[in-house]
Design an enzyme around this catalytic site. Sequence first.
Site, PDB file in Angstrom:
ATOM      1  N   CYS A   1      -4.548   0.185   3.172  1.00 20.30           N
ATOM      2  CA  CYS A   1      -5.288  -1.737   4.061  1.00 20.30           C
ATOM      3  C   CYS A   1      -6.627  -1.688   4.289  1.00 20.30           C
ATOM      4  CB  CYS A   1      -4.905  -0.606   5.482  1.00 20.30           C
ATOM      5  SG  CYS A   1      -5.669  -0.311   6.867  1.00 20.30           S
TER       6      CYS A   1
ATOM      7  N   ASN B   1      -0.557  -9.390   5.371  1.00 18.48           N
ATOM      8  CA  ASN B   1      -0.195  -7.941   5.336  1.00 18.48           C
ATOM      9  C   ASN B   1      -0.435  -7.327   4.142  1.00 18.48           C
ATOM     10  OD1 ASN B   1      -0.555  -5.419   6.554  1.00 18.48           O
ATOM     11  ND2 ASN B   1       1.562  -5.599   7.748  1.00 18.48           N
TER      12      ASN B   1
ATOM     13  N   HIS C   1      -5.983  -1.288  11.821  1.00 19.33           N
ATOM     14  CA  HIS C   1      -5.177  -1.651  10.477  1.00 19.33           C
ATOM     15  C   HIS C   1      -5.972  -2.740   9.629  1.00 19.33           C
ATOM     16  CE1 HIS C   1      -2.513  -2.322   7.876  1.00 19.33           C
ATOM     17  NE2 HIS C   1      -1.819  -3.261   8.323  1.00 19.33           N
TER      18      HIS C   1
ATOM     19  N   GLN D   1       0.792  -1.043  -0.438  1.00 12.92           N
ATOM     20  CA  GLN D   1       0.515  -0.250   0.282  1.00 12.92           C
ATOM     21  C   GLN D   1       0.899   1.260  -0.156  1.00 12.92           C
ATOM     22  OE1 GLN D   1      -1.694  -1.090   3.969  1.00 12.92           O
ATOM     23  NE2 GLN D   1      -1.490   1.495   3.981  1.00 12.92           N
TER      24      GLN D   1
END
Length: 337
Positions: free
Chosen positions: A145, A305, A285, A139
């Site tokens: 996110c 992630n 997140h 990102q």
Amino acid sequence: MKILVVICTILGVSQALSFSELVRQEWNTYKLEHGKRYSNPREEQLRMEIFMENKMKIAKHNEKFEKGEVSYKMGLNQYGDMTHKEFVSMMTSPDRRLFKDELKEQRLRAEKFISRGDVSLPAAIDWREKGAVSRVKNQGSCGGCWAFGATGAIESQYLINGKNVSLSEQNLIDCADDFGNLGCSGGFRNYAFDYIISNGGVDTEESYPYEAKDGRCRFNAKTIGATISSVVVLPEEDQQALKEALATVGPVGVAMDAGTESFQFYTSGVFYDSSCHNDYYGLNHEVLAVGYGTENGDDYWIIKNSWGKSWGDAGYFKISTRNNNCGIATDTSYPVI
């Protein structure tokens, strides 16, 4: 005696110079590896000092790891020249309490996960081994996110059904603001799902590439890469429901508290930080749970992630299930295609 003093002085200066040169060499290697450039010498000096402070913190933590006092290691990554405050400001979403009523309403609208109860779950599962997890994306400096969490969950469902497609996070960042998202300033996975359902789909990444910044909405119905019919939310803080969904449905979108200093530099092992928030409004997140397992007696979730492959374990991390650490099972959902 005077000769001895002179020799000791020379050796001391030589060692000091060697240490200084070593620091500079490490710094130059770090800059080259991560493509770091700074606007002026003053800023670079500041960033080098932050870099050295972070190196010391990481070294102290890893000493504890070697002694068995902590269950995960830390290491330098692309965030090594940033203070923790800067990192949190750039990489995490806004305070959920500002969207309290809207988030509650969205959960009420969504379908509810129904446990089968009698289903026999495997001891471990990793959807990467089944080819059902798309590549790790990055990102960058955009707080998007939420968009990556949404596309990752949809991409996995398509892979499970035999179709490999990479979806456009930029489409969501530019176009989903009417559904409660704030582009690069943050947002929510379920709001992204709502946009996709209402919009009739989301474009492919190829047709609408990622720019890591807010832009004008350029959605094109001719280049839709995926559609979804509904969203299923799991009960809050229900780790058994998350385990069942992972085992029977596929990867699940999850939210977490990524604001701890240790998480910034995670590299391997089973992450556990008692300072993490696990309540709904402490989450900041969005990530993707892709499996679960056990390591040295510690049960963990496998999480994908969106900070690139140079962060963590090639872009992934394991997080302990103890005490619902960092709120992994607090806000969870998946799309139905």
